[in-house]
Design an enzyme around this catalytic site. Structure first.
Site, PDB file in Angstrom:
ATOM      1  N   CYS A 165      -2.715  -2.115 -12.915  1.00  0.00           N
ATOM      2  CA  CYS A 165      -2.910  -3.401 -13.589  1.00  0.00           C
ATOM      3  C   CYS A 165      -4.090  -4.198 -13.039  1.00  0.00           C
ATOM      4  O   CYS A 165      -4.450  -5.232 -13.596  1.00  0.00           O
ATOM      5  CB  CYS A 165      -1.629  -4.221 -13.496  1.00  0.00           C
ATOM      6  N   HIS A 305      -1.197 -13.393 -11.378  1.00  0.00           N
ATOM      7  CA  HIS A 305      -0.719 -12.131 -11.949  1.00  0.00           C
ATOM      8  C   HIS A 305       0.572 -12.403 -12.716  1.00  0.00           C
ATOM      9  O   HIS A 305       0.721 -11.953 -13.845  1.00  0.00           O
ATOM     10  CB  HIS A 305      -0.498 -11.113 -10.831  1.00  0.00           C
ATOM     11  N   GLU A 316       3.871 -13.627  -5.051  1.00  0.00           N
ATOM     12  CA  GLU A 316       2.562 -14.232  -5.319  1.00  0.00           C
ATOM     13  C   GLU A 316       2.537 -15.722  -4.993  1.00  0.00           C
ATOM     14  O   GLU A 316       1.574 -16.215  -4.401  1.00  0.00           O
ATOM     15  CB  GLU A 316       2.162 -14.004  -6.772  1.00  0.00           C
ATOM     16  N   LYS A 337       0.358 -14.454 -19.070  1.00  0.00           N
ATOM     17  CA  LYS A 337       1.209 -13.333 -19.506  1.00  0.00           C
ATOM     18  C   LYS A 337       2.486 -13.827 -20.190  1.00  0.00           C
ATOM     19  O   LYS A 337       3.136 -13.064 -20.897  1.00  0.00           O
ATOM     20  CB  LYS A 337       1.572 -12.440 -18.318  1.00  0.00           C
ATOM     21  N   HIS A 342       2.053  -8.356 -20.721  1.00  0.00           N
ATOM     22  CA  HIS A 342       1.257  -7.728 -19.671  1.00  0.00           C
ATOM     23  C   HIS A 342       0.435  -6.590 -20.267  1.00  0.00           C
ATOM     24  O   HIS A 342       0.989  -5.571 -20.678  1.00  0.00           O
ATOM     25  CB  HIS A 342       2.194  -7.216 -18.571  1.00  0.00           C
ATOM     26  N   PHE A 403       0.569  -1.407  -9.596  1.00  0.00           N
ATOM     27  CA  PHE A 403       1.419  -0.420  -8.930  1.00  0.00           C
ATOM     28  C   PHE A 403       0.555   0.407  -7.977  1.00  0.00           C
ATOM     29  O   PHE A 403      -0.579   0.772  -8.290  1.00  0.00           O
ATOM     30  CB  PHE A 403       2.065   0.520  -9.953  1.00  0.00           C
TER      31      PHE A 403
END
Length: 417
Positions: A165, A305, A316, A337, A342, A403
């Site tokens: 991502c 994010h 985060e 998002k 996403h 990831f």
């Protein structure tokens, strides 16, 4: 060596809340949710039945039918967003040195639809490998910048970045670096993703990564909310034209913003889970600030994010508080998002566009779908819940984490001579 200044001169977006940049920005400031029940395939047996699709997209509306058939949707999306950005930037490549114009693109997964279709077709047969000759060229991630370069005759640096991502943010950082080092005059950069198919949704369901709020898709992406239950998958593309400042001025280009720094780090923790204390997230933001020569107090807006996962949102926000200290409570923070879902490898591109337009317009897009505070998230943070906020912004920071523990952050500045 004196580093070159790098500016943004063109934007293109194909998203679940708008198929052009103006439509996308309008959706963001008005808090529009792009989530709805999926139409790409029969979801009856799937745990998650909704996503953020690009609505009413017909490739032949943008590309020749023969061309569209030969490329995967993630490449179709890349070409559509790039065509808008090229037009927006007023580019006439016949008048430019295309040996010094490149394409650096990001995608986390690439041609998943092509891979799925070919393998399913093979499985129906007797084992004889009657595969489409376009199978591999349609599937590989680096084919997107390849097609963009061929369409416009761009012979500069050309490659893909793959960091889940964080992919398109890494692509932007690489593009920024090549230009400021004087290796290119202009880079077409961004990212695209098209994973809304049986393999993509089934795979993320198997990981328990997706929201299963099938009774209320529009509010399923709810970053920082106590009842968040996973991310909502999205698709689309974003293109950003990065250009050396003097090159842009010489051709009379309009300038949206300046890109001033980028950071990268690794969590070194787990294949999917973020570091519980947000160590990688803190490090990547710190790295971006150092690269830009900025202090934490310079940042006005953070597009986080913020995927709406139970662990990720806590990690985060913890990192932001630990790095920014008291200034963390003076910064506007939002997760777009909540509206787009996403977009995986394309997330960094469309969220960077959100930052650039926020700088230009003095408006912070909201984090929609907030209903219940999470006691694990610092209540003093301004997470810009549910409604856009007006604010003068000089510096905006965009975070994307992938990831594998890949983290990337990029900083944009309101343009000044």
């Amino acid at each position: 060596m004196e580093l070159k200044r790098v500016v943004v001169t063109g934007l293109g977006a194909l998203t679940p809340i708008g198929k052009t940049v103006p439509e996308y920005w309008d959706g963001l400031v008005n808090g529009v949710s792009g989530a709805a029940l999926m139409t790409r395939f029969d979801t009856e047996k799937f745990k998650t039945k909704f996503a953020c699709e690009v609505k009413n997209f017909v490739a032949e509306d943008y590309l020749e039918k023969k061309e569209a058939r030969k490329i995967d949707p993630f490449v179709q999306y890349a070409l559509v967003a790039t065509a808008e950005a090229v037009k927006d930037a007023g580019l006439d490549f016949e008048k430019l040195n295309t040996n010094r114009i490149g394409v650096i693109w990001g995608s986390g997964i690439g041609g998943l639809k092509t891979f799925l279709d070919e393998i399913m077709e093979f499985a129906k047969g007797d084992g004889t490998p009657r595969l489409n000759p376009f199978f591999i060229p349609k599937m590989i991630i680096d084919i997107a910048p390849g097609h963009i370069s061929m369409k416009y005759g761009l012979r500069g640096p050309n490659f893909s970045c793959v960091s889940a991502c964080a992919s398109s943010t890494n692509a932007l950082i690489d593009a920024f670096t090549y230009i400021r080092l004087g290796r290119a005059d202009m880079i077409v950069s961004g990212g695209s993703e098209a994973i809304l198919n049986e393999a993509g949704i089934g795979g993320f369901n198997a990981m328990h990564a997706l929201s299963t709020r099938n009774d209320d898709p529009q509010t399923a992406s709810r970053p920082f909310d106590k009842d968040r239950d996973g991310f909502v998958a999205g698709e689309g593309a974003g293109t950003i034209i990065l250009e050396e400042l003097e090159h842009a001025k010489a051709r009379g280009a309009k300038i949206y913003a300046e890109i001033v720094g980028g950071g990268m780090s690794a969590d070194a923790n787990h294949i999917t889970a973020p570091h519980p204390e947000g160590l990688g997230a803190k490090l990547v933001m710190q790295s971006a600030l150092e690269d830009a020569g900025l202090k934490t107090t310079d940042i006005d807006y953070i597009n986080v994010h913020g995927t709406s996962t139970p662990l990720g949102d806590i990690s985060e926000t913890t990192a932001i508080v630990n790095l920014f200290g008291e200034h963390a409570y003076k910064v506007n923070i939002s997760s777009t998002k909540s509206m787009t879902g996403h977009l995986l490898g394309a997330a960094g591109a469309i969220e960077s566009i959100a930052c650039i337009l926020a700088l230009q317009n003095g408006i912070i897009p909201p984090t929609i779908n907030h209903f219940t505070d999470d006691p694990a998230i610092d209540p003093k943070l301004n997470l810009t819940f549910n409604k856009a906020q007006k604010r003068e912004i000089k510096y905006a920071l965009s975070n994307t984490f992938g990831f594998g523990g890949h983290n990337a952050s990029v900083i944009f500045k309101k343009f000044e001579e």
